[in-house]
Design a protein around this motif. Sequence first.
Motif, PDB file in Angstrom:
ATOM      1  N   MET A 108       0.842  -1.187   0.000  1.00  0.00           N
ATOM      2  CA  MET A 108       0.000   0.000   0.000  1.00  0.00           C
ATOM      3  C   MET A 108       0.888   1.251   0.000  1.00  0.00           C
ATOM      4  O   MET A 108       1.868   1.327   0.731  1.00  0.00           O
ATOM      5  CB  MET A 108      -0.901  -0.023   1.236  1.00  0.00           C
ATOM      6  CG  MET A 108      -1.703   1.237   1.483  1.00  0.00           C
ATOM      7  SD  MET A 108      -3.208   1.193   0.529  1.00  0.00           S
ATOM      8  CE  MET A 108      -3.982   2.697   1.008  1.00  0.00           C
ATOM      9  N   THR A 109       0.513   2.198  -0.807  1.00  0.00           N
ATOM     10  CA  THR A 109       1.241   3.460  -0.881  1.00  0.00           C
ATOM     11  C   THR A 109       0.453   4.533  -0.138  1.00  0.00           C
ATOM     12  O   THR A 109      -0.763   4.602  -0.238  1.00  0.00           O
ATOM     13  CB  THR A 109       1.425   3.892  -2.350  1.00  0.00           C
ATOM     14  OG1 THR A 109       2.057   2.846  -3.061  1.00  0.00           O
ATOM     15  CG2 THR A 109       2.253   5.157  -2.450  1.00  0.00           C
ATOM     16  N   THR A 110       1.169   5.365   0.592  1.00  0.00           N
ATOM     17  CA  THR A 110       0.577   6.503   1.270  1.00  0.00           C
ATOM     18  C   THR A 110       1.333   7.746   0.834  1.00  0.00           C
ATOM     19  O   THR A 110       2.548   7.832   1.002  1.00  0.00           O
ATOM     20  CB  THR A 110       0.676   6.367   2.806  1.00  0.00           C
ATOM     21  OG1 THR A 110       0.003   5.176   3.204  1.00  0.00           O
ATOM     22  CG2 THR A 110       0.063   7.571   3.508  1.00  0.00           C
ATOM     23  N   PHE A 111       0.598   8.693   0.246  1.00  0.00           N
ATOM     24  CA  PHE A 111       1.175   9.980  -0.117  1.00  0.00           C
ATOM     25  C   PHE A 111       0.764  11.012   0.922  1.00  0.00           C
ATOM     26  O   PHE A 111      -0.408  11.087   1.295  1.00  0.00           O
ATOM     27  CB  PHE A 111       0.655  10.458  -1.482  1.00  0.00           C
ATOM     28  CG  PHE A 111       1.242   9.738  -2.646  1.00  0.00           C
ATOM     29  CD1 PHE A 111       2.518  10.056  -3.111  1.00  0.00           C
ATOM     30  CD2 PHE A 111       0.531   8.743  -3.304  1.00  0.00           C
ATOM     31  CE1 PHE A 111       3.062   9.393  -4.201  1.00  0.00           C
ATOM     32  CE2 PHE A 111       1.065   8.081  -4.393  1.00  0.00           C
ATOM     33  CZ  PHE A 111       2.334   8.405  -4.848  1.00  0.00           C
ATOM     34  N   LEU A 112       1.725  11.792   1.388  1.00  0.00           N
ATOM     35  CA  LEU A 112       1.437  12.919   2.266  1.00  0.00           C
ATOM     36  C   LEU A 112       1.492  14.167   1.402  1.00  0.00           C
ATOM     37  O   LEU A 112       2.489  14.427   0.734  1.00  0.00           O
ATOM     38  CB  LEU A 112       2.455  13.008   3.393  1.00  0.00           C
ATOM     39  CG  LEU A 112       2.509  11.804   4.333  1.00  0.00           C
ATOM     40  CD1 LEU A 112       3.598  11.996   5.372  1.00  0.00           C
ATOM     41  CD2 LEU A 112       1.172  11.561   5.005  1.00  0.00           C
ATOM     42  N   ILE A 113       0.388  14.933   1.419  1.00  0.00           N
ATOM     43  CA  ILE A 113       0.312  16.168   0.651  1.00  0.00           C
ATOM     44  C   ILE A 113       0.009  17.318   1.600  1.00  0.00           C
ATOM     45  O   ILE A 113      -0.482  17.107   2.711  1.00  0.00           O
ATOM     46  CB  ILE A 113      -0.744  16.098  -0.476  1.00  0.00           C
ATOM     47  CG1 ILE A 113      -2.157  15.901   0.092  1.00  0.00           C
ATOM     48  CG2 ILE A 113      -0.401  14.997  -1.483  1.00  0.00           C
ATOM     49  CD1 ILE A 113      -3.277  16.034  -0.934  1.00  0.00           C
ATOM     50  N   GLY A 114       0.308  18.523   1.155  1.00  0.00           N
ATOM     51  CA  GLY A 114       0.039  19.706   1.961  1.00  0.00           C
ATOM     52  C   GLY A 114       0.970  20.822   1.558  1.00  0.00           C
ATOM     53  O   GLY A 114       1.954  20.612   0.849  1.00  0.00           O
ATOM     54  N   PHE A 115       0.662  22.003   2.031  1.00  0.00           N
ATOM     55  CA  PHE A 115       1.442  23.183   1.695  1.00  0.00           C
ATOM     56  C   PHE A 115       2.840  23.069   2.297  1.00  0.00           C
ATOM     57  O   PHE A 115       3.062  22.302   3.241  1.00  0.00           O
ATOM     58  CB  PHE A 115       0.732  24.432   2.238  1.00  0.00           C
ATOM     59  CG  PHE A 115       1.164  25.716   1.584  1.00  0.00           C
ATOM     60  CD1 PHE A 115       0.839  25.983   0.262  1.00  0.00           C
ATOM     61  CD2 PHE A 115       1.887  26.669   2.284  1.00  0.00           C
ATOM     62  CE1 PHE A 115       1.218  27.165  -0.350  1.00  0.00           C
ATOM     63  CE2 PHE A 115       2.278  27.863   1.690  1.00  0.00           C
ATOM     64  CZ  PHE A 115       1.944  28.105   0.367  1.00  0.00           C
ATOM     65  N   MET A 116       3.776  23.829   1.749  1.00  0.00           N
ATOM     66  CA  MET A 116       5.130  23.843   2.304  1.00  0.00           C
ATOM     67  C   MET A 116       5.057  24.176   3.792  1.00  0.00           C
ATOM     68  O   MET A 116       4.237  24.980   4.216  1.00  0.00           O
ATOM     69  CB  MET A 116       6.027  24.829   1.546  1.00  0.00           C
ATOM     70  CG  MET A 116       5.638  26.271   1.646  1.00  0.00           C
ATOM     71  SD  MET A 116       6.730  27.379   0.725  1.00  0.00           S
ATOM     72  CE  MET A 116       5.768  27.645  -0.744  1.00  0.00           C
ATOM     73  N   GLY A 117       5.873  23.487   4.564  1.00  0.00           N
ATOM     74  CA  GLY A 117       5.900  23.725   6.002  1.00  0.00           C
ATOM     75  C   GLY A 117       4.865  22.946   6.792  1.00  0.00           C
ATOM     76  O   GLY A 117       4.790  23.076   8.016  1.00  0.00           O
ATOM     77  N   SER A 118       4.069  22.116   6.118  1.00  0.00           N
ATOM     78  CA  SER A 118       3.002  21.391   6.823  1.00  0.00           C
ATOM     79  C   SER A 118       3.506  20.167   7.580  1.00  0.00           C
ATOM     80  O   SER A 118       2.749  19.551   8.329  1.00  0.00           O
ATOM     81  CB  SER A 118       1.892  20.988   5.848  1.00  0.00           C
ATOM     82  OG  SER A 118       2.377  20.098   4.864  1.00  0.00           O
ATOM     83  N   GLY A 119       4.778  19.791   7.378  1.00  0.00           N
ATOM     84  CA  GLY A 119       5.337  18.673   8.135  1.00  0.00           C
ATOM     85  C   GLY A 119       5.319  17.346   7.412  1.00  0.00           C
ATOM     86  O   GLY A 119       5.447  16.293   8.045  1.00  0.00           O
ATOM     87  N   LYS A 120       5.189  17.365   6.112  1.00  0.00           N
ATOM     88  CA  LYS A 120       5.097  16.115   5.352  1.00  0.00           C
ATOM     89  C   LYS A 120       6.291  15.197   5.587  1.00  0.00           C
ATOM     90  O   LYS A 120       6.118  14.013   5.863  1.00  0.00           O
ATOM     91  CB  LYS A 120       4.933  16.420   3.853  1.00  0.00           C
ATOM     92  CG  LYS A 120       3.655  17.198   3.524  1.00  0.00           C
ATOM     93  CD  LYS A 120       3.551  17.539   2.058  1.00  0.00           C
ATOM     94  CE  LYS A 120       4.634  18.469   1.559  1.00  0.00           C
ATOM     95  NZ  LYS A 120       4.548  19.854   2.034  1.00  0.00           N
ATOM     96  N   THR A 121       7.495  15.743   5.510  1.00  0.00           N
ATOM     97  CA  THR A 121       8.688  14.918   5.692  1.00  0.00           C
ATOM     98  C   THR A 121       8.807  14.438   7.133  1.00  0.00           C
ATOM     99  O   THR A 121       9.114  13.269   7.390  1.00  0.00           O
ATOM    100  CB  THR A 121       9.947  15.692   5.256  1.00  0.00           C
ATOM    101  OG1 THR A 121       9.807  16.058   3.876  1.00  0.00           O
ATOM    102  CG2 THR A 121      11.203  14.853   5.435  1.00  0.00           C
ATOM    103  N   THR A 122       8.545  15.322   8.073  1.00  0.00           N
ATOM    104  CA  THR A 122       8.609  14.949   9.493  1.00  0.00           C
ATOM    105  C   THR A 122       7.642  13.813   9.801  1.00  0.00           C
ATOM    106  O   THR A 122       8.010  12.822  10.457  1.00  0.00           O
ATOM    107  CB  THR A 122       8.292  16.165  10.382  1.00  0.00           C
ATOM    108  OG1 THR A 122       9.252  17.186  10.112  1.00  0.00           O
ATOM    109  CG2 THR A 122       8.296  15.807  11.858  1.00  0.00           C
ATOM    110  N   ILE A 123       6.415  13.925   9.314  1.00  0.00           N
ATOM    111  CA  ILE A 123       5.403  12.895   9.566  1.00  0.00           C
ATOM    112  C   ILE A 123       5.774  11.601   8.844  1.00  0.00           C
ATOM    113  O   ILE A 123       5.636  10.506   9.396  1.00  0.00           O
ATOM    114  CB  ILE A 123       3.997  13.386   9.148  1.00  0.00           C
ATOM    115  CG1 ILE A 123       3.604  14.640   9.949  1.00  0.00           C
ATOM    116  CG2 ILE A 123       2.960  12.280   9.310  1.00  0.00           C
ATOM    117  CD1 ILE A 123       3.664  14.500  11.455  1.00  0.00           C
ATOM    118  N   ALA A 124       6.275  11.718   7.615  1.00  0.00           N
ATOM    119  CA  ALA A 124       6.688  10.520   6.863  1.00  0.00           C
ATOM    120  C   ALA A 124       7.762   9.756   7.621  1.00  0.00           C
ATOM    121  O   ALA A 124       7.724   8.520   7.693  1.00  0.00           O
ATOM    122  CB  ALA A 124       7.181  10.925   5.472  1.00  0.00           C
TER     123      ALA A 124
END
Length: 160
Positions: free
Chosen positions: A1-17
């Motif tokens: 299963m693939t999960t994509f994290l999307i959101g505006f810059m600074g939303s924490g996508k990399t941190t949450i990933a």
Amino acid sequence: MTTFLIGFMGSGKTTIAQLLATDFVDMDQVIVNRIGMPISTFFEMSGEVAFREIESQVLEELSKSDGVIATGGGVVTSDDNRRILSESEAEIIYLKSDFDTLYQQISDDTTNVRPLFVDKSREELQVLFETRAPLYEAIATQVIKTSGKTPKEIVKEIRR
């Protein structure tokens, strides 16, 4: 299963990933490796249109993989990218925050230079934010409100 994290810059996508999976993929890092230079340098040399073309190629490739993928904040600006995401069987999680919180987080982040942040005024960034917000909403399979939450609280909510 693939999960994509999307959101505006600074939303924490990399941190949450990083918290969701030790083997997560940061799309921006994949692009940096492919182009052989920082994204900000590529933006200066080749422009946003050229960057978005490479971004679409990388997204297409990653949509066929498994795992947690942190996208770039502008991935939703392309019709092709929204189609790729929507047609994938992936979970698409929108990390949603208010503009003031995002602006502060971007301002405080001295290690990650964002080309659009450097080139635009606060007002222009807010317009960009308001333009992108409905695009994130339209393709998300899950929306997580992140304002006032720690990364661990956000991950806990995602895993419910």
